[in-house]
Design a protein around this motif. Structure first.
Motif, PDB file in Angstrom:
ATOM      1  N   SER A  62      44.604 -76.794 -55.085  1.00 52.54           N
ATOM      2  CA  SER A  62      43.983 -76.621 -53.773  1.00 52.54           C
ATOM      3  C   SER A  62      44.984 -76.174 -52.711  1.00 52.54           C
ATOM      4  O   SER A  62      44.592 -75.696 -51.655  1.00 52.54           O
ATOM      5  CB  SER A  62      43.297 -77.911 -53.326  1.00 52.54           C
ATOM      6  OG  SER A  62      44.248 -78.903 -53.045  1.00 52.54           O
ATOM      7  N   ALA A  63      46.277 -76.308 -52.984  1.00 53.79           N
ATOM      8  CA  ALA A  63      47.280 -75.858 -52.020  1.00 53.79           C
ATOM      9  C   ALA A  63      47.264 -74.345 -51.881  1.00 53.79           C
ATOM     10  O   ALA A  63      47.438 -73.807 -50.787  1.00 53.79           O
ATOM     11  CB  ALA A  63      48.665 -76.329 -52.431  1.00 53.79           C
ATOM     12  N   GLU A  67      39.210 -75.250 -52.619  1.00 52.20           N
ATOM     13  CA  GLU A  67      37.898 -75.292 -53.248  1.00 52.20           C
ATOM     14  C   GLU A  67      36.837 -74.780 -52.278  1.00 52.20           C
ATOM     15  O   GLU A  67      36.887 -75.045 -51.088  1.00 52.20           O
ATOM     16  CB  GLU A  67      37.558 -76.713 -53.672  1.00 52.20           C
ATOM     17  CG  GLU A  67      38.432 -77.235 -54.777  1.00 52.20           C
ATOM     18  CD  GLU A  67      38.051 -78.637 -55.185  1.00 52.20           C
ATOM     19  OE1 GLU A  67      37.002 -79.150 -54.746  1.00 52.20           O
ATOM     20  OE2 GLU A  67      38.812 -79.238 -55.946  1.00 52.20           O
ATOM     21  N   VAL A  68      35.864 -74.044 -52.800  1.00 51.54           N
ATOM     22  CA  VAL A  68      34.776 -73.519 -51.994  1.00 51.54           C
ATOM     23  C   VAL A  68      33.674 -74.572 -51.948  1.00 51.54           C
ATOM     24  O   VAL A  68      33.226 -75.073 -52.974  1.00 51.54           O
ATOM     25  CB  VAL A  68      34.231 -72.199 -52.591  1.00 51.54           C
ATOM     26  CG1 VAL A  68      33.054 -71.702 -51.788  1.00 51.54           C
ATOM     27  CG2 VAL A  68      35.336 -71.166 -52.633  1.00 51.54           C
ATOM     28  N   VAL A  69      33.235 -74.898 -50.756  1.00 54.80           N
ATOM     29  CA  VAL A  69      32.197 -75.901 -50.566  1.00 54.80           C
ATOM     30  C   VAL A  69      30.876 -75.192 -50.334  1.00 54.80           C
ATOM     31  O   VAL A  69      30.780 -74.289 -49.507  1.00 54.80           O
ATOM     32  CB  VAL A  69      32.545 -76.814 -49.368  1.00 54.80           C
ATOM     33  CG1 VAL A  69      31.468 -77.847 -49.139  1.00 54.80           C
ATOM     34  CG2 VAL A  69      33.882 -77.468 -49.586  1.00 54.80           C
ATOM     35  N   THR A  70      29.839 -75.597 -51.068  1.00 54.05           N
ATOM     36  CA  THR A  70      28.539 -74.953 -50.923  1.00 54.05           C
ATOM     37  C   THR A  70      27.566 -75.763 -50.085  1.00 54.05           C
ATOM     38  O   THR A  70      26.535 -75.258 -49.673  1.00 54.05           O
ATOM     39  CB  THR A  70      27.912 -74.703 -52.311  1.00 54.05           C
ATOM     40  OG1 THR A  70      27.808 -75.961 -52.992  1.00 54.05           O
ATOM     41  CG2 THR A  70      28.770 -73.735 -53.107  1.00 54.05           C
TER      42      THR A  70
END
Length: 93
Positions: A62-63, A67-70
């Motif tokens: 994640s650095a 992460e893509v949040v939906t």
């Protein structure tokens, strides 16, 4: 086969595999041919728990690739109170 570390004075560190107990004190560098001396380091004997390892790998990923949040994270209902006994003494909103 064990992996042994060697340091070349002209290049950098190299790793060579030998049967356990047969590693020589020095080997020729594969790049420049100079003598590389053996470097002693701590063995990797400790095992990291799976949960700690997974969290560490997730943090490293994640650095550079967040992460893509939906959707938004779920919130508790307004009247819901945690079941922990210590929260009973807290003021209510």
């Amino acid at each position: 086969m064990a992996i042994y570390g060697y340091r070349c004075s002209h290049c950098s560190e190299i790793e060579v595999a030998f049967p356990i107990g047969t590693a020589p004190a020095d080997v020729p560098c594969p790049d420049c041919g100079a003598i590389s001396v053996r470097v002693f380091s701590t063995p990797m004997l400790a095992r990291t728990p799976a949960a700690v390892s997974a969290q560490s790998q997730r943090a490293e990923r994640s650095a550079s690739e967040p992460e893509v949040v939906t959707s938004l994270p779920r919130r508790r209902a307004a009247g819901a109170v945690a079941a922990h006994p210590a929260t009973r003494r807290l003021p209510r909103p």
